[in-house]
Design a protein around this motif. Structure first.
Motif, PDB file in Angstrom:
ATOM      1  N   LEU A  38       0.824  -1.211   0.000  1.00  0.00           N
ATOM      2  CA  LEU A  38       0.000   0.000   0.000  1.00  0.00           C
ATOM      3  C   LEU A  38       0.861   1.266   0.000  1.00  0.00           C
ATOM      4  CD1 LEU A  38      -2.828  -1.048   2.481  1.00  0.00           C
ATOM      5  CD2 LEU A  38      -2.932  -0.887  -0.016  1.00  0.00           C
ATOM      6  N   GLN A  39       1.940   1.266   0.780  1.00  0.00           N
ATOM      7  CA  GLN A  39       2.829   2.427   0.812  1.00  0.00           C
ATOM      8  C   GLN A  39       3.579   2.586  -0.510  1.00  0.00           C
ATOM      9  OE1 GLN A  39       2.651   0.128   3.208  1.00  0.00           O
ATOM     10  NE2 GLN A  39       2.145   1.197   5.106  1.00  0.00           N
ATOM     11  N   LEU A  40       3.875   1.481  -1.176  1.00  0.00           N
ATOM     12  CA  LEU A  40       4.631   1.545  -2.434  1.00  0.00           C
ATOM     13  C   LEU A  40       3.776   2.035  -3.606  1.00  0.00           C
ATOM     14  CD1 LEU A  40       6.752  -1.718  -2.155  1.00  0.00           C
ATOM     15  CD2 LEU A  40       7.583   0.627  -2.014  1.00  0.00           C
ATOM     16  N   THR A  41       2.481   2.095  -3.429  1.00  0.00           N
ATOM     17  CA  THR A  41       1.618   2.584  -4.510  1.00  0.00           C
ATOM     18  C   THR A  41       1.116   4.005  -4.271  1.00  0.00           C
ATOM     19  OG1 THR A  41      -0.324   1.588  -3.460  1.00  0.00           O
ATOM     20  CG2 THR A  41       0.835   0.274  -5.110  1.00  0.00           C
ATOM     21  N   GLU A  42       1.520   4.642  -3.186  1.00  0.00           N
ATOM     22  CA  GLU A  42       0.987   5.962  -2.847  1.00  0.00           C
ATOM     23  C   GLU A  42       1.491   7.069  -3.762  1.00  0.00           C
ATOM     24  OE1 GLU A  42       1.751   6.618   1.268  1.00  0.00           O
ATOM     25  OE2 GLU A  42       0.045   5.402   1.922  1.00  0.00           O
ATOM     26  N   THR A  43       2.781   7.080  -4.086  1.00  0.00           N
ATOM     27  CA  THR A  43       3.337   8.146  -4.923  1.00  0.00           C
ATOM     28  C   THR A  43       4.117   7.542  -6.089  1.00  0.00           C
ATOM     29  OG1 THR A  43       5.406   8.279  -3.659  1.00  0.00           O
ATOM     30  CG2 THR A  43       3.583   9.687  -2.908  1.00  0.00           C
ATOM     31  N   LYS A  44       4.468   8.397  -7.050  1.00  0.00           N
ATOM     32  CA  LYS A  44       5.236   7.933  -8.207  1.00  0.00           C
ATOM     33  C   LYS A  44       6.616   7.428  -7.796  1.00  0.00           C
ATOM     34  CE  LYS A  44       3.031  11.114 -11.441  1.00  0.00           C
ATOM     35  NZ  LYS A  44       3.225  12.254 -12.333  1.00  0.00           N
ATOM     36  N   GLN A  45       7.242   8.135  -6.877  1.00  0.00           N
ATOM     37  CA  GLN A  45       8.574   7.744  -6.439  1.00  0.00           C
ATOM     38  C   GLN A  45       8.551   6.392  -5.722  1.00  0.00           C
ATOM     39  OE1 GLN A  45       7.230  10.786  -5.776  1.00  0.00           O
ATOM     40  NE2 GLN A  45       8.489  12.144  -7.026  1.00  0.00           N
TER      41      GLN A  45
END
Length: 142
Positions: A38-45
């Motif tokens: 979930l955290q890895l899909t929050e932002t582009k970076q």
């Protein structure tokens, strides 16, 4: 005083220890990527970071697979492009794809870069496989 030895044929750890370490790191990387999905899909970076983590999974999986084949099939066995590299790359892209589609694309790019550097290190350590092929051709000509 410690002397730095320039002989690259000395391995850092035994093949069995390397198999164990790379397998544990592959499982740990897989678990971390799925835990923080979930955290890895929050932002582009973070999505790009997900691809980088999956490419590390590729490197650990390929290393573990190569060590396993080395133990089972003998010391002279080499990792080939089609069965081993393709399997490890497909598996890592599935892991990256489970995070995000962009992570799968980044995983492909990062894994190919890692594969290039792993190949360079292997050629410096073990010599080129092209030399072995040339020796076989010379024996056939005689």
């Amino acid at each position: 005083h410690f002397f730095i030895q320039s002989n690259l044929s000395i391995m850092a750890v035994d093949t069995k220890v390397s198999l164990l370490l790379s397998a544990v790191l592959a499982v740990t990387t897989l678990a971390a990527s799925q835990t923080f999905k979930l955290q890895l899909t929050e932002t582009k970076q973070m999505t790009i970071l997900g691809g980088g983590i999956a490419s590390l999974f590729f490197m650990f999986t390929l290393t573990a697979l190569g060590n396993l084949e080395n133990i089972l099939l003998g010391k002279g066995f080499e990792i080939q492009l089609i069965p081993e590299v393709a399997f490890s790359l497909a598996l890592s892209m599935v892991v990256a794809g489970s995070i995000h589609r962009v992570s799968a694309t980044c995983c492909l790019i990062f894994s190919l870069i890692l594969l290039y550097f792993m190949n360079n290190i292997s050629q410096k350590t073990h010599g080129t496989s092209e030399g072995a092929a040339a020796k076989i051709e010379k024996k056939k000509r005689r």
